[in-house]
Design an enzyme around this catalytic site. Structure first.
Site, PDB file in Angstrom:
ATOM      1  CE1 TYR A 170      -5.529  -3.427   1.743  1.00 45.62           C
ATOM      2  CE2 TYR A 170      -5.004  -4.794   3.350  1.00 45.62           C
ATOM      3  CZ  TYR A 170      -4.554  -3.628   3.488  1.00 45.62           C
ATOM      4  OH  TYR A 170      -3.772  -3.140   3.656  1.00 45.62           O
ATOM      5  CD  GLU A 206      -5.516   3.930   5.992  1.00 43.22           C
ATOM      6  OE1 GLU A 206      -6.241   2.664   6.740  1.00 43.22           O
ATOM      7  OE2 GLU A 206      -5.166   3.062   5.278  1.00 43.22           O
ATOM      8  CD  GLU A 230      -7.229  -1.684   4.505  1.00 46.40           C
ATOM      9  OE1 GLU A 230      -7.132  -1.646   3.199  1.00 46.40           O
ATOM     10  OE2 GLU A 230      -6.355  -1.112   4.880  1.00 46.40           O
ATOM     11  CG  ASP A 286       2.769  -5.111  10.552  1.00 43.34           C
ATOM     12  OD1 ASP A 286       1.571  -4.248  10.740  1.00 43.34           O
ATOM     13  OD2 ASP A 286       4.236  -3.982  10.343  1.00 43.34           O
ATOM     14  CG  HIS A 310      -8.823   2.986   3.779  1.00 46.82           C
ATOM     15  ND1 HIS A 310      -9.315   2.626   4.382  1.00 46.82           N
ATOM     16  CD2 HIS A 310      -8.166   2.643   3.258  1.00 46.82           C
ATOM     17  CE1 HIS A 310      -8.768   1.234   4.385  1.00 46.82           C
ATOM     18  NE2 HIS A 310      -7.605   1.219   3.583  1.00 46.82           N
ATOM     19  CG  HIS A 343      -7.549   0.901  -1.595  1.00 52.69           C
ATOM     20  ND1 HIS A 343      -8.009  -0.418  -1.263  1.00 52.69           N
ATOM     21  CD2 HIS A 343      -6.399   0.928  -0.215  1.00 52.69           C
ATOM     22  CE1 HIS A 343      -8.066  -0.288   0.278  1.00 52.69           C
ATOM     23  NE2 HIS A 343      -7.056   0.127   0.505  1.00 52.69           N
ATOM     24  CD  GLU A 344      -4.282   3.927   0.923  1.00 52.92           C
ATOM     25  OE1 GLU A 344      -4.587   4.276   1.877  1.00 52.92           O
ATOM     26  OE2 GLU A 344      -3.186   3.222   0.767  1.00 52.92           O
ATOM     27  CD  GLN A 354       2.490   3.620   8.062  1.00 50.72           C
ATOM     28  OE1 GLN A 354       1.878   4.484   7.007  1.00 50.72           O
ATOM     29  NE2 GLN A 354       1.741   2.575   8.242  1.00 50.72           N
ATOM     30  CD  GLN A 404      -3.095   0.120   9.399  1.00 54.14           C
ATOM     31  OE1 GLN A 404      -2.956   0.964   7.937  1.00 54.14           O
ATOM     32  NE2 GLN A 404      -4.822   0.312   8.532  1.00 54.14           N
TER      33      GLN A 404
END
Length: 598
Positions: A380, A268, A315, A372, A296, A292-293, A135, A137
């Site tokens: 979003y 994504e 987002e 983060d 992206h 949603h993904e 992961q 991001q």
């Protein structure tokens, strides 16, 4: 029309972006589950027009063994690692010659690398083989790859990955394998330039099922049938997205269903979206996350926020796009439910952050902080609400034309907020005198909360749910409520609207009628457990414990642990559960929960 080039600086990267840039990566790594490390080398092709003699890369917890000018057999060159910053890691300073075109870094990761989650067989669906996923991001790519770890830097890549022969390797690449290689050697290629946060790797006992010529599902064999059933409309989603905002530019679009410890709903990664198994509800009711993904692939992957201060450009557009896809597939009343649920989440976030907090602005100021911290519902849902307001003012046809042209004109480029505002004015706002004032543009971008110009959101289906909830609160028996056709969204709305002062007997009536404690739907469970905790409803205790130990999705974990903490003796109970569950969580989740439960 003006061409936009975002500023060549990023407070979350040590890279000196205006001096030397990376263009292409050749990556060779060996996956070692015994030591929980990756080892190999990364060769970067450089863009060095001014003949700079230093290159700065981002690293964090990497063991750099050598740096070579040229390829893997090149000549050694001096390098140094700066002191460690707890968020940014260490700058890797490399001495170049003015004509250097390639640099190779030999390195290995450490077992605690934050991007990498190494799962034991017991933590997977099949419980027989280990699993690895990344992961990257927001700024975790640097924990498994020395890189210019800024979303404003794009590069193409090739990779050679060596794994145990019985495990399949996948990457965010256009040519993922669909079956095992007997020698455990896999070649990957991503010909489209991507930022480092979209670098992704997964290794495990995986099988593939095609859904169309360009879409399919990867999952552990035990999960694949359910995932294939759940995502049967994937090709329809891609086609709907193309109808809205132009061709899908990445070749294949596949999904990888990960083990439950994945900390997000989805990620994504280009060509291969990572998704949580918590959306496998059995009735396809949670597939808006996949929409949603997929969205992206345009907003984020195609046009990318230049820095994490501009996260809303990824987002906000994606949430708006996601709901347009769902409306096209399942109707306006369905999309309206998603909009109201999103608005509810936004309201909760505004209360949590405070009505005047700068963290409720669309344009953030995250220098000196972990990016983060900017990944909240502001980016979003306030971002989506901004576009919904723009739609309200100019109409859908004009907004759709603007968005489609925006994606087309800025494909494979980065975009910062200032450049976006300039483009928005030129392409849309300046065409109608007074429109910017009606929109209250600056209040959205640089002001707290939601400007008063935002249109109200409503859902006819939720109105019916509200009526049913009121009837039950006034004494109507739960078995007589008309719930047979409710989607998971309606159940979540029903539960979220209940007061936390319900009695044990009231919850028992709902549970005995609808078996909420044993729902197979993670969203429903996440809305039910706080009610059970507030009422001291002990029949839900075992299910809550199992959920917290098994599921690693941060969206669920944080509010549930907070709900446990709010109960009598909750601090000790929460810490006991967390001690058992923590090994199953990704670093993205533990970073948040360690602070909450310390």
């Amino acid at each position: 029309m003006t061409s936009f080039v975002p500023a060549l600086s990023d407070s979350h990267s040590y890279a000196r972006l205006g001096e030397v840039g990376v263009r292409h990566l050749q990556l060779q790594l060996r996956v070692d589950f015994a030591s929980r490390t990756l080892a190999g080398h990364a060769t970067w092709q450089l863009h060095n027009p001014a003949g700079a003699t230093e290159l700065y890369l981002d690293t964090r917890d990497l063991l750099v063994e050598a740096v070579l000018l040229g390829g893997p057999e090149g000549k050694p060159t001096p390098f140094s690692l700066a002191p460690t910053d707890p968020v940014l890691g260490q700058a890797l300073r490399i001495t170049l010659e003015p004509t250097t075109e390639h640099v190779t870094i030999r390195y290995r990761t450490t077992p605690g690398a934050a991007a990498l989650q190494w799962l034991t067989p017991e933590q997977t669906a099949g419980r027989e083989q280990p699993f690895l996923f990344t992961q990257s991001q927001a700024i975790l790519a640097r924990t498994w790859l020395p890189c210019q770890d800024s979303p404003g830097v794009r590069f193409t890549y090739e990779a050679h990955i060596e794994t145990p022969a019985h495990l399949l390797a996948l990457m965010s690449a256009t040519d993922n394998p669909q079956q095992l290689d007997a020698a455990g050697r896999y070649q990957f290629r991503q010909p489209y330039p991507i930022p480092a946060y979209l670098m992704a790797l997964a290794v495990g006992d995986l099988a593939f099922a095609p859904l169309s010529e360009r879409t399919g599902i990867y999952a552990e064999p035990a999960t694949l049938p359910l995932a294939t059933h759940e995502f049967v409309d994937l090709e329809k989603m891609v086609a709907a997205a193309e109808d809205l905002y132009g061709p899908y530019r990445w070749g294949r679009y596949d999904l990888l269903t990960l083990p439950p410890s994945f900390p997000f709903g989805g990620m994504e990664n280009p060509c291969l979206t990572f998704v949580t198994p918590t959306i496998l509800a059995g009735d396809r009711s949670l597939t808006s996350l996949v929409a949603h993904e997929l969205a992206h692939s345009w907003s984020g992957n195609l046009v990318t926020n230049a820095t994490w201060d501009d996260f809303w450009l990824n987002e906000g557009f994606t949430v708006y796009f996601e709901r347009r896809i769902m409306e096209q597939l399942y109707g306006r009343t369905y999309a309206d439910m998603l909009q109201v649920l999103g608005f509810t989440d936004l309201q909760h976030t505004l209360v949590e952050l405070g009505p005047t907090s700068a963290d409720t602005h669309l344009r953030l100021h995250l220098t000196g902080r972990d990016p983060d911290e900017g990944m909240t519902e502001i980016a979003y849902e306030k971002g989506d609400y901004f576009l919904l307001t723009l739609e309200h003012l100019v109409g859908r046809p004009r907004l759709d034309s603007f968005i489609k042209e925006y994606f087309t004109r800025h494909s494979f480029q980065s975009m910062d907020t200032a450049s976006f505002i300039t483009y928005l004015r030129q392409a849309l706002l300046d065409q109608e005198p007074g429109l910017e004032e009606k929109l209250q543009l600056d209040a959205w971008i640089n002001g707290p909360g939601v400007p008063g110009v935002a249109p109200p959101v409503a859902s006819a289906r939720f109105d019916a749910v509200d009526a049913a909830r009121q009837q039950w609160m006034e004494g109507k028996a739960a078995p007589t409520l008309s719930t047979a056709d409710w989607s998971s969204h309606e159940w979540v709305h029903f539960l979220q609207g209940l007061p936390h002062s319900l009695t044990h007997a009231q919850l028992a009536e709902l549970d005995n009628t609808f078996d909420l404690t044993h729902s197979g739907n993670a969203e429903i469970l996440a809305a039910w457990f706080p009610l059970a905790l507030a009422a001291g409803y002990s029949p839900a205790d075992a299910a809550l414990h199992q959920f917290l130990v098994r599921v690693g999705r941060r969206k669920f974990l944080v509010p549930l642990y907070r709900a446990v903490l709010a109960t009598p003796g909750g601090q000790e109970r929460a810490r006991q559960i967390y001690a058992e569950a923590r090994p199953n969580y990704h670093a993205v989740a533990t970073n948040t929960l360690d602070a909450l439960l310390r």
